[in-house]
Design an enzyme around this catalytic site. Structure first.
Site, mmCIF file in Angstrom:
data_model
loop_
_atom_site.group_PDB
_atom_site.id
_atom_site.type_symbol
_atom_site.label_atom_id
_atom_site.label_comp_id
_atom_site.label_asym_id
_atom_site.label_seq_id
_atom_site.Cartn_x
_atom_site.Cartn_y
_atom_site.Cartn_z
ATOM 1 N N HIS A 74 1.163 -1.174 0.059
ATOM 2 C CA HIS A 74 0.205 -0.074 0.100
ATOM 3 C C HIS A 74 0.704 1.071 -0.123
ATOM 4 O O HIS A 74 1.578 1.221 0.901
ATOM 5 C CB HIS A 74 -1.260 -0.159 1.766
ATOM 6 C CG HIS A 74 -1.932 1.040 1.391
ATOM 7 N ND1 HIS A 74 -1.812 2.144 2.503
ATOM 8 C CD2 HIS A 74 -3.057 1.248 0.591
ATOM 9 C CE1 HIS A 74 -2.962 2.740 2.118
ATOM 10 N NE2 HIS A 74 -3.162 2.684 1.139
ATOM 11 N N HIS B 106 -0.806 11.233 -1.857
ATOM 12 C CA HIS B 106 -2.642 11.132 -1.847
ATOM 13 C C HIS B 106 -3.334 12.158 -1.521
ATOM 14 O O HIS B 106 -4.075 12.043 -1.963
ATOM 15 C CB HIS B 106 -2.255 9.443 -0.693
ATOM 16 C CG HIS B 106 -3.644 9.754 -0.427
ATOM 17 N ND1 HIS B 106 -4.333 10.608 1.082
ATOM 18 C CD2 HIS B 106 -4.541 8.619 0.220
ATOM 19 C CE1 HIS B 106 -5.095 9.601 1.280
ATOM 20 N NE2 HIS B 106 -5.540 8.710 0.506
#
Length: 258
Positions: free
Chosen positions: A9, A52
């Site tokens: 991730h 992100h």
């Protein structure tokens, strides 16, 4: 043994600064890691960059939003020092840089970070980066936002797509079909063995996020060997593969913190 596909991730983000080349290179040091998940936005001048948050403050020494800055301005920011001094000087990578780094080695789940008001054209720009690197068969485009998935389908219908959800809505099957998705990316606490099995048997791949506890990794793995497990800690996933059964008392005591 836990044989499920492991997806790192944002790279090995439990140790290295997320969505940086350092995190991706660290993940690649574990041969069993099969893929990475990254997040993509657009710079002000339309370049797909890997980060992100919509804002810069958490993971860089910058401020404001990503979309307000040109690629040149974003490249001057430090995207590593916030995690640890050893990573000072890490930069926000472009999507092209990440794809070149992993080409021939890993699959890539590219999350299109957008909403209805942000980043029209993001999917199309990401498609072009994938084409430049010849990675069409090795990537998935995923998003919470239907518009991004529809744009990705229009730009490159042959590149696989996945819907990200954090709940199991009653219309989930309809939505997957409407957006032409062959992957479901779902919060790990929302799945059970029956749901996982039925989803896979319907031809939809399934990835659960974000799983960092060894016990939970093994619980999820027991649901189906094709269930993809997305984790910040691929080192713990490796331990989960190698440890004896966690129901043995001595093992449970030793690894309870995970």
């Amino acid at each position: 043994m836990l044989d499920n596909p492991c997806v790192a991730h944002r790279g090995f983000s439990g140790i290295a600064p997320e969505n940086t080349l350092a995190a991706i290179r660290l993940a690649m040091k574990i041969p069993e890691v099969q893929g990475i998940e990254i997040d993509v936005q657009l710079s002000r001048d339309g370049v797909p960059v890997v980060i992100h948050d919509f804002t810069l403050g958490r993971t860089t020494n910058g401020s404001g939003t990503v979309r307000e800055h040109t690629l040149s301005e974003l490249k001057r920011l430090d995207a590593g020092r916030w995690k640890a001094r050893a990573f000072a000087g890490e930069r926000i990578p472009t999507l092209d840089e990440v794809l070149e780094e992993v080409r021939g080695r890993l699959r890539v789940n590219i999350e299109l970070k957008t909403n209805k008001q942000t980043y029209a054209g993001l999917a199309s720009a990401a498609v072009e980066a994938v084409r430049r690197c010849g990675m069409e068969e090795r990537v998935y485009f995923t998003s919470f936002e239907p518009g991004a998935l529809i744009e990705a389908r229009q730009a490159a219908p042959y590149i696989r797509r996945g819907l990200i959800v954090d709940t199991r809505s009653a219309d989930l099957d309809r939505r997957l079909d409407e957006y032409g998705c062959t992957l479901l990316s779902i919060k790990h606490g929302r799945v059970d063995p029956v749901f996982v099995r039925s989803t896979l048997e319907s031809g939809i791949g399934i990835m659960v996020w974000t799983v960092d506890r060894i016990r939970r990794m093994r619980e999820l793995a027991s649901m189906h060997p094709e269930l993809m497990i997305c984790t910040n800690r691929p080192d713990r996933w490796l331990l989960a593969r190698r440890l004896p059964l966690l129901n043995r008392p001595n093992t449970r005591r030793r690894w309870l913190g995970f």
